[in-house]
Write an enzyme that holds these catalytic residues in place. Structure first.
Site, PDB file in Angstrom:
ATOM      1  N   LYS A  39       0.763  -1.260   0.132  1.00 54.46           N
ATOM      2  CA  LYS A  39      -0.541  -0.358   0.272  1.00 54.46           C
ATOM      3  C   LYS A  39       1.326   1.345  -0.106  1.00 54.46           C
ATOM      4  O   LYS A  39       0.385   2.272  -0.570  1.00 54.46           O
ATOM      5  CB  LYS A  39      -0.942  -0.267   1.379  1.00 54.46           C
ATOM      6  CG  LYS A  39      -1.425   1.011   1.747  1.00 54.46           C
ATOM      7  CD  LYS A  39      -2.048   0.999   2.649  1.00 54.46           C
ATOM      8  CE  LYS A  39      -1.468   1.328   4.231  1.00 54.46           C
ATOM      9  NZ  LYS A  39      -1.318   3.264   4.197  1.00 54.46           N
ATOM     10  N   ASN A  40       2.134   1.510   0.673  1.00 58.12           N
ATOM     11  CA  ASN A  40       3.045   2.396   1.351  1.00 58.12           C
ATOM     12  C   ASN A  40       3.692   2.517   0.244  1.00 58.12           C
ATOM     13  O   ASN A  40       4.683   3.513   0.094  1.00 58.12           O
ATOM     14  CB  ASN A  40       3.579   2.113   1.879  1.00 58.12           C
ATOM     15  CG  ASN A  40       2.257   2.975   3.786  1.00 58.12           C
ATOM     16  OD1 ASN A  40       1.167   2.550   2.963  1.00 58.12           O
ATOM     17  ND2 ASN A  40       2.844   2.185   4.332  1.00 58.12           N
ATOM     18  N   ARG A 113      -3.578   9.671   3.012  1.00 60.46           N
ATOM     19  CA  ARG A 113      -2.179  10.881   3.365  1.00 60.46           C
ATOM     20  C   ARG A 113      -2.025  10.786   1.797  1.00 60.46           C
ATOM     21  O   ARG A 113      -1.321  11.950   1.783  1.00 60.46           O
ATOM     22  CB  ARG A 113      -2.010   9.824   4.059  1.00 60.46           C
ATOM     23  CG  ARG A 113      -1.714   9.353   5.359  1.00 60.46           C
ATOM     24  CD  ARG A 113      -2.171   9.692   7.017  1.00 60.46           C
ATOM     25  NE  ARG A 113      -0.952  10.690   6.282  1.00 60.46           N
ATOM     26  CZ  ARG A 113      -0.983  12.432   7.362  1.00 60.46           C
ATOM     27  NH1 ARG A 113      -2.111  12.518   7.520  1.00 60.46           N
ATOM     28  NH2 ARG A 113      -0.467  13.242   7.379  1.00 60.46           N
ATOM     29  N   CYS A 137      -5.322   6.907   8.741  1.00 64.50           N
ATOM     30  CA  CYS A 137      -5.042   6.317  10.047  1.00 64.50           C
ATOM     31  C   CYS A 137      -4.951   7.604  11.637  1.00 64.50           C
ATOM     32  O   CYS A 137      -4.191   8.408  11.255  1.00 64.50           O
ATOM     33  CB  CYS A 137      -4.098   5.651  10.616  1.00 64.50           C
ATOM     34  SG  CYS A 137      -4.309   4.330   9.682  1.00 64.50           S
ATOM     35  N   ARG A 142      -0.358  14.486  12.424  1.00 68.63           N
ATOM     36  CA  ARG A 142       0.223  13.717  11.679  1.00 68.63           C
ATOM     37  C   ARG A 142       0.004  15.276  10.590  1.00 68.63           C
ATOM     38  O   ARG A 142      -0.657  15.417   9.670  1.00 68.63           O
ATOM     39  CB  ARG A 142      -0.878  12.973  10.841  1.00 68.63           C
ATOM     40  CG  ARG A 142      -1.216  11.068  11.948  1.00 68.63           C
ATOM     41  CD  ARG A 142      -1.061  10.545  10.876  1.00 68.63           C
ATOM     42  NE  ARG A 142      -0.239   9.895   9.973  1.00 68.63           N
ATOM     43  CZ  ARG A 142      -0.533   8.453   9.188  1.00 68.63           C
ATOM     44  NH1 ARG A 142      -1.936   8.343   9.260  1.00 68.63           N
ATOM     45  NH2 ARG A 142       0.014   8.336   8.463  1.00 68.63           N
ATOM     46  N   ASP A 326       4.267   0.424  11.671  1.00 73.77           N
ATOM     47  CA  ASP A 326       2.665  -0.550  11.246  1.00 73.77           C
ATOM     48  C   ASP A 326       2.494  -1.994  12.210  1.00 73.77           C
ATOM     49  O   ASP A 326       1.612  -2.727  11.921  1.00 73.77           O
ATOM     50  CB  ASP A 326       2.767  -0.493  10.616  1.00 73.77           C
ATOM     51  CG  ASP A 326       2.778   1.372   9.144  1.00 73.77           C
ATOM     52  OD1 ASP A 326       3.364   1.635   8.038  1.00 73.77           O
ATOM     53  OD2 ASP A 326       2.165   2.260  10.711  1.00 73.77           O
ATOM     54  N   VAL A 348       7.068   6.505  17.172  1.00 68.63           N
ATOM     55  CA  VAL A 348       6.959   6.785  15.824  1.00 68.63           C
ATOM     56  C   VAL A 348       5.808   7.943  16.333  1.00 68.63           C
ATOM     57  O   VAL A 348       5.535   9.106  15.322  1.00 68.63           O
ATOM     58  CB  VAL A 348       6.788   6.345  14.682  1.00 68.63           C
ATOM     59  CG1 VAL A 348       6.384   7.370  13.653  1.00 68.63           C
ATOM     60  CG2 VAL A 348       8.400   5.674  14.760  1.00 68.63           C
ATOM     61  N   ARG A 434      -9.587  -0.113   3.813  1.00 72.25           N
ATOM     62  CA  ARG A 434      -7.824   0.568   3.307  1.00 72.25           C
ATOM     63  C   ARG A 434      -6.266   0.768   3.081  1.00 72.25           C
ATOM     64  O   ARG A 434      -5.922   0.059   1.909  1.00 72.25           O
ATOM     65  CB  ARG A 434      -7.823   1.505   4.062  1.00 72.25           C
ATOM     66  CG  ARG A 434      -8.761   2.977   4.191  1.00 72.25           C
ATOM     67  CD  ARG A 434      -8.215   4.184   5.321  1.00 72.25           C
ATOM     68  NE  ARG A 434      -6.691   4.221   4.811  1.00 72.25           N
ATOM     69  CZ  ARG A 434      -5.747   4.799   5.868  1.00 72.25           C
ATOM     70  NH1 ARG A 434      -5.691   4.410   6.545  1.00 72.25           N
ATOM     71  NH2 ARG A 434      -4.621   4.855   5.211  1.00 72.25           N
TER      72      ARG A 434
HETATM   73  C1  UD1 Z   1       1.083   6.272   3.096  1.00 73.57           C
HETATM   74  C2  UD1 Z   1       2.262   6.013   3.796  1.00 73.57           C
HETATM   75  O1  UD1 Z   1       3.614   5.905   3.640  1.00 73.57           O
HETATM   76  N1  UD1 Z   1       2.271   5.509   5.725  1.00 73.57           N
HETATM   77  C3  UD1 Z   1       3.227   5.071   6.012  1.00 73.57           C
HETATM   78  C4  UD1 Z   1       4.114   6.397   6.075  1.00 73.57           C
HETATM   79  O2  UD1 Z   1       3.184   7.740   7.008  1.00 73.57           O
HETATM   80  P1  UD1 Z   1       3.871   9.139   6.764  1.00 73.57           P
HETATM   81  O3  UD1 Z   1       4.785   9.467   5.974  1.00 73.57           O
HETATM   82  O4  UD1 Z   1       2.527  10.211   6.917  1.00 73.57           O
HETATM   83  O5  UD1 Z   1       4.731   8.742   7.965  1.00 73.57           O
HETATM   84  P2  UD1 Z   1       5.817   9.871   8.434  1.00 73.57           P
HETATM   85  O6  UD1 Z   1       7.007   9.131   7.930  1.00 73.57           O
HETATM   86  O7  UD1 Z   1       5.827  11.536   7.727  1.00 73.57           O
HETATM   87  O8  UD1 Z   1       5.619  10.628   9.835  1.00 73.57           O
HETATM   88  C5  UD1 Z   1       6.579  10.049  11.362  1.00 73.57           C
HETATM   89  C6  UD1 Z   1       6.510  10.838  12.015  1.00 73.57           C
HETATM   90  O9  UD1 Z   1       6.943  12.326  11.441  1.00 73.57           O
HETATM   91  C7  UD1 Z   1       6.169  13.620  11.943  1.00 73.57           C
HETATM   92  N2  UD1 Z   1       5.713  13.996  10.955  1.00 73.57           N
HETATM   93  C8  UD1 Z   1       5.511  13.687   9.207  1.00 73.57           C
HETATM   94  C9  UD1 Z   1       5.483  14.264   8.938  1.00 73.57           C
HETATM   95  C10 UD1 Z   1       5.409  16.295   8.980  1.00 73.57           C
HETATM   96  O10 UD1 Z   1       5.675  16.889   8.421  1.00 73.57           O
HETATM   97  N3  UD1 Z   1       5.306  17.022   9.902  1.00 73.57           N
HETATM   98  C11 UD1 Z   1       5.873  15.209  11.456  1.00 73.57           C
HETATM   99  O11 UD1 Z   1       5.876  16.096  12.659  1.00 73.57           O
HETATM  100  C12 UD1 Z   1       4.754  12.977  12.334  1.00 73.57           C
HETATM  101  O12 UD1 Z   1       3.695  13.100  12.749  1.00 73.57           O
HETATM  102  C13 UD1 Z   1       5.261  11.266  12.593  1.00 73.57           C
HETATM  103  O13 UD1 Z   1       5.066  11.273  14.156  1.00 73.57           O
HETATM  104  O14 UD1 Z   1       5.419   6.571   7.172  1.00 73.57           O
HETATM  105  C14 UD1 Z   1       4.755   5.744   8.640  1.00 73.57           C
HETATM  106  C15 UD1 Z   1       5.706   5.112   9.576  1.00 73.57           C
HETATM  107  O15 UD1 Z   1       6.851   4.315   8.948  1.00 73.57           O
HETATM  108  C16 UD1 Z   1       3.846   4.767   8.407  1.00 73.57           C
HETATM  109  O16 UD1 Z   1       3.269   4.369  10.003  1.00 73.57           O
HETATM  110  C17 UD1 Z   1       2.320   4.855   7.519  1.00 73.57           C
HETATM  111  O17 UD1 Z   1       1.960   3.459   7.656  1.00 73.57           O
HETATM  112  C1  PEP Z   2      -0.534   4.607   9.419  1.00 70.01           C
HETATM  113  C2  PEP Z   2      -0.892   3.530   7.928  1.00 70.01           C
HETATM  114  O1  PEP Z   2      -1.569   3.957   7.034  1.00 70.01           O
HETATM  115  P1  PEP Z   2      -1.616   5.649   5.907  1.00 70.01           P
HETATM  116  O2  PEP Z   2      -0.104   6.358   6.811  1.00 70.01           O
HETATM  117  O3  PEP Z   2      -1.760   6.109   5.428  1.00 70.01           O
HETATM  118  O4  PEP Z   2      -2.748   5.928   7.490  1.00 70.01           O
HETATM  119  C3  PEP Z   2      -0.881   2.290   7.886  1.00 70.01           C
HETATM  120  O5  PEP Z   2      -0.369   1.338   7.298  1.00 70.01           O
HETATM  121  O6  PEP Z   2      -0.638   1.143   8.688  1.00 70.01           O
END
Ligand code: UD1
Ligand code: PEP
Length: 454
Positions: A39-40, A113, A137, A142, A326, A348, A434
């Site tokens: 998915k990611n 996202r 999620c 986020r 995850d 995280v 999802r």
């Molecule tokens: C669609 C997808 O790929 N989802 C994955 C992606 O989510 P996603 O890309 O949203 O996760 P991030 O790695 O960006 O987030 C990690 C941490 O950084 C923080 N943060 C992130 C961006 C930002 O602009 N500011 C900030 O503070 C987030 O709130 C979180 O606490 O990576 C996560 C961490 O491996 C996984 O759990 C999710 O499944």
């Molecule tokens: C947090 C997850 O997905 P998303 O970032 O799309 O919410 C997930 O795949 O566990």
């Protein structure tokens, strides 16, 4: 065209508002499941197709609602998306990319996202973009500050609106030096998808290096991008004037593979996860070894079963190559059956243990420490992170009425119900679609005893 009204998404139920299952637990789950593309990765590779001047082919695409949401958003921007003859193949033709109507974009608000990753490609193709509010999620606040800071460094003008953000690039986009405060997966993808067509060189430091990121780099390289992966989380991107389409088979979904492994442990069953590969699951397999799982790595997949008995472990979630955040929710269900005290430190996200309330209702002994058990600086800047869950087992789980809170938490609720004695009613399971393809079919193939009752 895939109409969003046909897609039931967790945060924005347009179609059915999610299903309710009656689950009768106590039986081991045994048999085979097949995991397709991640998915990611798949959702990001679909966005990358926007950057090409010719069509792309993406293979091993799972039929999950996050893919349907991205497909719909691509189509409202003029991309033709057609199912290929081979199962799980998408043909994406970006020849006629055009601005979408605002109401069509608004309809995607809160759906996933991924819309935030349309910024760079749409700015390159159209010089402007409107991105709706994000979904995904609810496991923390986020924010997208790392994304917006990076886009401004590329030369984008960012305007926050009540229902999303509007971007423009009056002078085009140019290379930038970006140092992420945290190895954010999404922000790293934002930089990659913007830098590949920006004028000049971009240096990205403190980048995320998850396998899905590396697979996205492979996709972009196939399109003609010049990206070098340097030591110490540094990625250099030399912008090019033109990119063409790609033909790519997606990396497998290691999150789904880990989920089924935990299901085998929790229910004391035996599950062969076809498509799972050792390399991308090394850290997970180490924890499986410590917890006492008996797994067999084969050419076509990995066989997971409980060993003699499950042992308690202490796990800390982290960025890759650490233990993925995850993975912790399905693991915790298995740890309710381990003899002793386990601890899971979630570093995280700041709110990813809410799903344990349902497990406690079923009889699990889990105590969540909202401010964590570890001293020291917080891993993600400015955020009160590092919650911890202490799980004591083994506990006898009993059926209960529970409601799914998020994707991995929802999967964990279903597995807990299948582990529990007696009947459970699990509501809002539509969220699980999802990220898990043909979820009900897979449960049935593994011998799960359940009915869809709403
Ligand atoms: C669609 C997808 O790929 N989802 C994955 C992606 O989510 P996603 O890309 O949203 O996760 P991030 O790695 O960006 O987030 C990690 C941490 O950084 C923080 N943060 C992130 C961006 C930002 O602009 N500011 C900030 O503070 C987030 O709130 C979180 O606490 O990576 C996560 C961490 O491996 C996984 O759990 C999710 O499944
Ligand atoms: C947090 C997850 O997905 P998303 O970032 O799309 O919410 C997930 O795949 O566990």
């Amino acid at each position: 065209m895939t109409l969003l009204s046909d897609i039931s998404t967790p945060d924005n139920p347009k179609g059915p508002t999610g299903e309710t299952l009656a689950i009768r637990g106590g039986q081991p789950l045994s048999g085979e499941v097949w995991v397709k593309g991640a998915k990611n990765l798949v959702t990001k590779a679909m966005v990358a197709a926007l950057l090409g001047e010719s069509p792309s082919v993406l293979r091993d695409v799972p039929s999950i609602s996050d893919v349907a949401v991205v497909r719909s958003l691509l189509e409202v921007h003029g991309v033709r998306v057609v199912d290929g003859e081979e199962d799980g193949t998408l043909h994406l033709d970006p020849s006629d990319v055009e601005s979408a109507h605002m109401e069509e974009i608004d309809a995607h608000a809160g759906a996933s996202r991924i819309p935030i990753l349309f910024c760079g490609p749409l700015l390159h193709r159209l010089g402007q973009a409107f991105i709706p509010d994000l979904g995904g999620c609810r496991i923390g606040d986020r924010p997208i500050d790392f994304h917006l800071d990076a886009l401004r460094k590329f030369g984008a003008v960012v305007e926050k609106l009540p229902t999303g953000i509007r971007l423009s690039a009056p002078n085009g986009l140019h290379g930038a030096n970006i140092h992420l405060p945290y190895p954010s997966v999404g922000a790293t993808e934002q930089v990659l998808l913007t830098a590949v067509r920006s004028k000049g060189v971009t240096e990205l430091r403190n980048a995320a290096i998850e396998p899905e990121i590396m697979d996205l780099i492979a996709v972009l390289q196939k399109m003609g991008a010049i990206i070098s992966y340097e030591p110490n989380r540094v990625i250099l991107i030399e912008g090019v004037d033109k990119l063409h389409g790609y033909d790519h088979r997606a990396i497998f979904d290691r999150n789904e593979a880990a989920s089924w492994a935990c299901a085998a442990l929790a229910t004391d069953g035996e599950i062969f996860v076809r498509g799972a590969k050792q390399q991308e699951m090394l850290t997970f397999l180490n924890v499986m070894r410590k917890v006492g799982a008996d797994f067999d790595i084969q050419e076509e997949g990995i066989l997971f079963r409980r060993g003699e008995s499950l042992r308690p472990v202490t796990v800390e979630t982290d960025v890759h190559p650490g233990f993925m955040t995850d993975w912790q929710q399905p693991l915790i269900v298995a740890l309710t059956q381990a003899a002793g005290e386990s601890i899971v430190h979630e570093t995280v996200y700041e709110n990813r243990f809410g799903f344990t309330n349902a497990l406690v209702k079923m009889g699990a002994n889990i105590v969540v420490h909202p401010h964590g058990l570890q001293e020291g600086p917080r891993r993600v800047p400015r955020r009160s992170l590092e919650q911890a869950a202490v799980i004591n087992g083994p506990t006898h789980l009993r059926g209960a009425e529970i409601t799914v809170p998020d994707l991995r938490g929802g999967y964990s609720h279903v597995i807990a119900a299948l582990t529990a004695e007696g009947e459970s009613v699990v509501k809002n399971v539509g969220i699980i679609s999802r990220g898990y393809e043909k979820f009900f079919d897979k449960l049935s193939a593994l011998g799960a005893d359940f009915d869809v009752i709403g």
